[in-house]
Write an enzyme that holds these catalytic residues in place. Structure first.
Site, PDB file in Angstrom:
ATOM      1  N   LEU A  29      27.740  48.642  -1.734  1.00  0.00           N
ATOM      2  CA  LEU A  29      27.513  48.998  -3.135  1.00  0.00           C
ATOM      3  C   LEU A  29      27.990  50.409  -3.453  1.00  0.00           C
ATOM      4  O   LEU A  29      27.941  50.833  -4.606  1.00  0.00           O
ATOM      5  CB  LEU A  29      26.020  48.879  -3.462  1.00  0.00           C
ATOM      6  CG  LEU A  29      25.432  47.468  -3.399  1.00  0.00           C
ATOM      7  CD1 LEU A  29      23.933  47.509  -3.640  1.00  0.00           C
ATOM      8  CD2 LEU A  29      26.112  46.553  -4.405  1.00  0.00           C
ATOM      9  N   SER A  30      28.445  51.133  -2.441  1.00  0.00           N
ATOM     10  CA  SER A  30      28.886  52.514  -2.663  1.00  0.00           C
ATOM     11  C   SER A  30      30.029  52.622  -3.665  1.00  0.00           C
ATOM     12  O   SER A  30      30.029  53.546  -4.489  1.00  0.00           O
ATOM     13  CB  SER A  30      29.273  53.167  -1.336  1.00  0.00           C
ATOM     14  OG  SER A  30      28.137  53.327  -0.512  1.00  0.00           O
ATOM     15  N   THR A  75      30.409  53.855   7.425  1.00  0.00           N
ATOM     16  CA  THR A  75      29.305  52.960   7.743  1.00  0.00           C
ATOM     17  C   THR A  75      29.601  52.228   9.039  1.00  0.00           C
ATOM     18  O   THR A  75      30.604  52.505   9.717  1.00  0.00           O
ATOM     19  CB  THR A  75      29.025  51.997   6.569  1.00  0.00           C
ATOM     20  OG1 THR A  75      27.834  51.275   6.826  1.00  0.00           O
ATOM     21  CG2 THR A  75      30.179  51.041   6.340  1.00  0.00           C
ATOM     22  N   LYS A  79      29.994  55.142  12.544  1.00  0.00           N
ATOM     23  CA  LYS A  79      29.263  56.384  12.274  1.00  0.00           C
ATOM     24  C   LYS A  79      29.188  57.314  13.494  1.00  0.00           C
ATOM     25  O   LYS A  79      29.147  58.536  13.335  1.00  0.00           O
ATOM     26  CB  LYS A  79      27.867  56.067  11.749  1.00  0.00           C
ATOM     27  CG  LYS A  79      27.901  55.409  10.376  1.00  0.00           C
ATOM     28  CD  LYS A  79      26.556  54.862   9.952  1.00  0.00           C
ATOM     29  CE  LYS A  79      25.627  55.954   9.508  1.00  0.00           C
ATOM     30  NZ  LYS A  79      24.397  55.412   8.878  1.00  0.00           N
ATOM     31  N   ASN A 100      28.113  60.120   8.399  1.00  0.00           N
ATOM     32  CA  ASN A 100      28.235  59.086   7.370  1.00  0.00           C
ATOM     33  C   ASN A 100      28.979  59.576   6.134  1.00  0.00           C
ATOM     34  O   ASN A 100      29.223  58.807   5.215  1.00  0.00           O
ATOM     35  CB  ASN A 100      26.857  58.540   6.969  1.00  0.00           C
ATOM     36  CG  ASN A 100      26.103  59.459   6.027  1.00  0.00           C
ATOM     37  OD1 ASN A 100      26.284  60.681   6.053  1.00  0.00           O
ATOM     38  ND2 ASN A 100      25.238  58.890   5.205  1.00  0.00           N
ATOM     39  N   ASP A 115      22.001  60.826   5.763  1.00  0.00           N
ATOM     40  CA  ASP A 115      20.946  59.821   5.856  1.00  0.00           C
ATOM     41  C   ASP A 115      19.554  60.454   5.804  1.00  0.00           C
ATOM     42  O   ASP A 115      18.652  59.937   5.133  1.00  0.00           O
ATOM     43  CB  ASP A 115      21.085  59.011   7.149  1.00  0.00           C
ATOM     44  CG  ASP A 115      22.214  57.997   7.079  1.00  0.00           C
ATOM     45  OD1 ASP A 115      22.579  57.589   5.957  1.00  0.00           O
ATOM     46  OD2 ASP A 115      22.729  57.606   8.141  1.00  0.00           O
ATOM     47  N   GLY A 139      11.435  51.410  15.261  1.00  0.00           N
ATOM     48  CA  GLY A 139      12.855  51.416  15.560  1.00  0.00           C
ATOM     49  C   GLY A 139      13.256  52.650  16.338  1.00  0.00           C
ATOM     50  O   GLY A 139      12.557  53.670  16.311  1.00  0.00           O
ATOM     51  N   GLY A 141      17.009  53.165  16.815  1.00  0.00           N
ATOM     52  CA  GLY A 141      18.460  53.193  16.707  1.00  0.00           C
ATOM     53  C   GLY A 141      18.956  54.397  15.919  1.00  0.00           C
ATOM     54  O   GLY A 141      18.244  55.391  15.747  1.00  0.00           O
ATOM     55  N   ALA A 143      19.583  54.794  12.684  1.00  0.00           N
ATOM     56  CA  ALA A 143      18.842  55.086  11.461  1.00  0.00           C
ATOM     57  C   ALA A 143      17.522  55.764  11.796  1.00  0.00           C
ATOM     58  O   ALA A 143      17.104  56.720  11.132  1.00  0.00           O
ATOM     59  CB  ALA A 143      18.596  53.805  10.677  1.00  0.00           C
ATOM     60  N   GLY A 256      14.427  50.202   0.489  1.00  0.00           N
ATOM     61  CA  GLY A 256      15.595  50.854   1.062  1.00  0.00           C
ATOM     62  C   GLY A 256      16.626  51.280   0.031  1.00  0.00           C
ATOM     63  O   GLY A 256      17.450  52.160   0.305  1.00  0.00           O
TER      64      GLY A 256
END
Length: 305
Positions: A29-30, A75, A79, A100, A115, A139, A141, A143, A256
């Protein structure tokens, strides 16, 4: 007619190009939100998706520089790999180990990671006292790493990490303790996630669980209560099973989409020095969630813009 149409767009020899590199990238959507933001400021710029297979990342960066691209987002799956192909990396991006956002300035490529800033923006809008709140982060990872570093830099007093693979959570804890000496960061077994979540003032999901409407709830309803804030980095669907469960428990929820817009706003500021039209972009993107296809839901991940 798409939500972005209706505003005249003139392309000329002086139009500046921006974009996003990823693989796949058609779901992003960027391009919609950044081209809209450029038009809102009457800037002669456009933003396009650049599908870049992993083996062609180095050539893509060199090509962007040669073509005079003003900047681009990055993305999955690039990254981390792109760190090796830019001229300079910000301290934050270096610590996270991922970029990013790239700004092309004076013939040099400078890598940033927005981020963390994007994650914090909706929490600041709630005036959440981050220096007083125990946080549970699900999580371990990329992110989760960006979120954890942003929280600790903002003064989070206690951060509890729960991940499906305990060793990965412990590795992230060790990295965070090295970057933030004295920080109260601990990895807990996934089996204890519900108990830790229930005791936390802020719960953040940085996993891909909830990516599909059919997904089961990540945690039982008993984990949620009034006065708690629950934040899910997954943004398709807009309200995940986790957020629905949190609402039922009386918690304040953050989808998000807020982080997506926040990281985009920070990137736009780097490129232009201008404010991002946050609320207008939020209204612009709403129809995309009402009509999102199951195919795009499968492609999207919590870690990408």
């Amino acid at each position: 007619m798409s939500p972005a149409e209706g505003i005249p767009l003139a392309i000329s020899g002086t139009t500046r190009l921006y974009g996003i590199m990823g693989h796949p990238v058609t779901h992003s959507l960027s391009p919609v939100m950044h081209t809209f933001a450029f038009r809102q400021h009457n800037l002669n710029c456009v933003y396009l998706p650049f599908p870049v297979p992993p083996a062609q990342l180095a050539q893509a960066v060199a090509g962007a520089l040669a073509l005079g691209v003003g900047g681009f987002n990055v993305t999955i799956p690039h990254k981390e790999a792109i760190v090796a192909y830019v001229d300079e990396v910000s301290a934050t991006a270096r610590a996270i180990g991922a970029v990013n956002t790239v700004h092309v300035r004076d013939g040099r490529t400078i890598g940033y990671n927005t981020d963390g800033e994007g994650f914090l923006q909706p929490l600041r809008a709630l005036h959440l006292p981050l220096t007083e709140i125990v946080t549970c982060l699900l999580g371990a990872g990329g992110a989760a790493r960006a979120v954890a570093m942003a929280l600790l830099a903002a003064g989070c007093p206690v951060l509890m990490l729960a991940n499906r693979t305990q060793a990965r959570a412990e590795h992230l804890v060790a990295m965070l303790q090295e970057s933030f000496p004295g920080a109260q960061v601990r990895a807990v077994p996934l089996a204890e996630a519900a108990r830790v979540a229930r005791q936390s003032g802020l719960l953040v999901n940085a996993t891909s669980v909830g990516l599909h409407d059919a997904s089961g709830a990540l945690l039982p309803d008993t984990c949620f209560r009034p006065g708690q804030v629950v934040y899910d980095l997954v943004y398709r669907p807009l309200y995940t099973p986790l957020l629905h469960a949190a609402r039922r428990g009386g918690a304040t929820v953050i989808p998000g989409l807020d982080m997506l817009i926040g990281q985009g706003a920070a990137a736009f500021q780097i490129w232009t020095g201008l404010p991002f039209p946050v609320e207008a972009v939020r209204r612009l993107l709403q129809p995309f969630f009402a009509t999102a296809s199951s195919a795009s839901q499968r492609e999207q991940r919590a870690e990408g813009p």
